[in-house]
Scaffold this active site. Structure first.
Site, PDB file in Angstrom:
ATOM      1  N   ASN A   9       0.869  -1.173   0.000  1.00  0.00           N
ATOM      2  CA  ASN A   9       0.000   0.000   0.000  1.00  0.00           C
ATOM      3  C   ASN A   9       0.908   1.226   0.000  1.00  0.00           C
ATOM      4  OD1 ASN A   9      -1.816   2.035   0.515  1.00  0.00           O
ATOM      5  ND2 ASN A   9      -2.337   1.349   2.592  1.00  0.00           N
ATOM      6  N   LYS A  11       0.193   4.247  -0.357  1.00  0.00           N
ATOM      7  CA  LYS A  11      -0.449   5.452   0.199  1.00  0.00           C
ATOM      8  C   LYS A  11      -0.173   6.644  -0.724  1.00  0.00           C
ATOM      9  CE  LYS A  11      -0.266   3.315   4.697  1.00  0.00           C
ATOM     10  NZ  LYS A  11      -0.243   3.455   6.143  1.00  0.00           N
ATOM     11  N   HIS A  96      -9.599   1.075   4.719  1.00  0.00           N
ATOM     12  CA  HIS A  96      -8.352   1.320   5.440  1.00  0.00           C
ATOM     13  C   HIS A  96      -8.629   2.300   6.588  1.00  0.00           C
ATOM     14  CE1 HIS A  96      -4.316   2.630   6.410  1.00  0.00           C
ATOM     15  NE2 HIS A  96      -3.895   1.523   5.819  1.00  0.00           N
ATOM     16  N   GLU A  98      -7.076   4.749   7.662  1.00  0.00           N
ATOM     17  CA  GLU A  98      -6.874   6.171   7.325  1.00  0.00           C
ATOM     18  C   GLU A  98      -8.094   6.724   6.595  1.00  0.00           C
ATOM     19  OE1 GLU A  98      -3.079   5.640   5.392  1.00  0.00           O
ATOM     20  OE2 GLU A  98      -2.208   5.111   7.336  1.00  0.00           O
ATOM     21  N   GLU A 168      -5.383  -4.707  10.533  1.00  0.00           N
ATOM     22  CA  GLU A 168      -4.362  -3.689  10.755  1.00  0.00           C
ATOM     23  C   GLU A 168      -4.679  -2.907  12.030  1.00  0.00           C
ATOM     24  OE1 GLU A 168      -2.372  -2.619   6.767  1.00  0.00           O
ATOM     25  OE2 GLU A 168      -4.138  -1.352   6.972  1.00  0.00           O
ATOM     26  N   GLY A 174       2.479   2.504  10.749  1.00  0.00           N
ATOM     27  CA  GLY A 174       3.441   3.588  10.595  1.00  0.00           C
ATOM     28  C   GLY A 174       4.106   4.012  11.898  1.00  0.00           C
ATOM     29  N   SER A 213       3.417  -1.857  10.439  1.00  0.00           N
ATOM     30  CA  SER A 213       4.862  -1.945  10.676  1.00  0.00           C
ATOM     31  C   SER A 213       5.420  -3.340  10.400  1.00  0.00           C
ATOM     32  CB  SER A 213       5.215  -1.476  12.087  1.00  0.00           C
ATOM     33  OG  SER A 213       4.821  -0.123  12.257  1.00  0.00           O
TER      34      SER A 213
HETATM   35  P1  PGA Z   1       2.774   0.443   7.646  1.00  0.00           P
HETATM   36  O1  PGA Z   1       1.313   0.623   7.000  1.00  0.00           O
HETATM   37  O2  PGA Z   1       3.341  -0.837   7.110  1.00  0.00           O
HETATM   38  O3  PGA Z   1       3.546   1.660   7.184  1.00  0.00           O
HETATM   39  O4  PGA Z   1       2.598   0.398   9.119  1.00  0.00           O
HETATM   40  C1  PGA Z   1       0.466  -0.483   6.788  1.00  0.00           C
HETATM   41  C2  PGA Z   1      -0.842  -0.004   6.198  1.00  0.00           C
HETATM   42  O5  PGA Z   1      -1.376   1.015   6.665  1.00  0.00           O
HETATM   43  O6  PGA Z   1      -1.378  -0.631   5.265  1.00  0.00           O
END
Ligand code: PGA
Length: 253
Positions: A9, A11, A96, A98, A168, A174, A213
């Protein structure tokens, strides 16, 4: 046998030329990872058509990070499921955290997005997960259950048979803080149980990915767990070598 999936992803990162270069590196390195891994890259909308050309015929699939809840029409700034499907996407990330947090996506919106995705032959990667407060209050099972009941339970058995789920935990996205393999297994097994309550034996075939992460250094431990079928990778998907190493360390050469 469930599908093993490593999905990137991206983003809102990379300019188009950078995205093309990243995809080229992933394609070039794919041979260093077990053929059993299904890699998916999910660039921003603006890069989809160029990245589609790069991954074509490579065995790496293309996904989008979102799609509109409507079919078409006067929805300024939206991108429809039909549009991304026409560019060669096979997958779309939906729900997601976000999107839920910053863009107010609710289960009602997500029901409509899921319907659009399926109507255009896309496989949704449906994201669920609790935030830190919910985890600390011991509510993570209930949160994830509601996210599944409100959206996944609305699918037909045929639609469900294609679905990919990503667990997640928001507190791990992140942040550099990963769920332990035990925490991941515990909730993945629970998710599978919730899916089975509605869809029966078909739930044994659903790929449930871990996200938050995930890195080359923790992929082996996470993916070794019975109910962890791969990862949805954010930050580490922006470096081809790390993205590939997650597949390699998690599932072999
Ligand atoms: P990350 O994000 O690996 O940077 O923690 C995962 C995601 O939000 O899909």
């Amino acid at each position: 046998m469930r599908k093993k999936i490593v999905a990137g992803n991206w983003k809102m990162n990379t300019l188009p030329a950078e995205g093309v270069a990243l995809a080229q590196e992933v394609v070039a390195g794919k041979g260093t990872v077990c053929n059993c891994v299904n890699f998916i890259v999910c660039p921003p909308f603006t890069h989809l058509s160029e990245v589609a050309r790069v991954v074509k015929g490579s065995g790496i699939a293309l996904g989008a990070q979102n799609c509109a809840a409507e079919e078409k029409g006067a929805y300024t700034g939206e991108v429809s499921a039909a549009m991304i499907a026409a560019l060669g996407c096979e997958y779309v990330i939906l729900g997601h955290s976000e999107r839920r947090q910053y863009y107010g996506e609710t289960s009602a919106t997500l029901n409509r997005k899921m319907a659009q995705a399926y109507a255009h032959g896309l496989t949704p990667i449906y994201c669920v997960g609790e935030n830190l407060e919910e985890r600390e209050a011991g509510k993570h099972f209930d949160v994830v259950k509601a996210q599944i009941e409100e959206v996944v339970y609305e699918l037909t058995p045929e639609q469900f048979s294609k679905l990919v789920i990503a667990y997640e935990p928001v507190w791990a996205i992140g942040t550099g803080k990963t769920a332990t393999a035990e925490q991941a297994q515990e909730i993945h097994a629970y998710i599978r149980q919730v899916l089975a309550a509605k869809f029966g034996a078909a739930a044994a075939e659903t790929a449930i990915l871990y996200g938050g992460s995930c890195k080359p250094g923790n992929a082996a431990e996470l993916f070794a767990k019975e109910d962890v079928d791969g990862g949805l990778i954010g930050g580490a998907a922006l470096k081809a070598e790390d993205f590939l190493a997650i597949g390699r360390n998690g599932f072999g050469k």
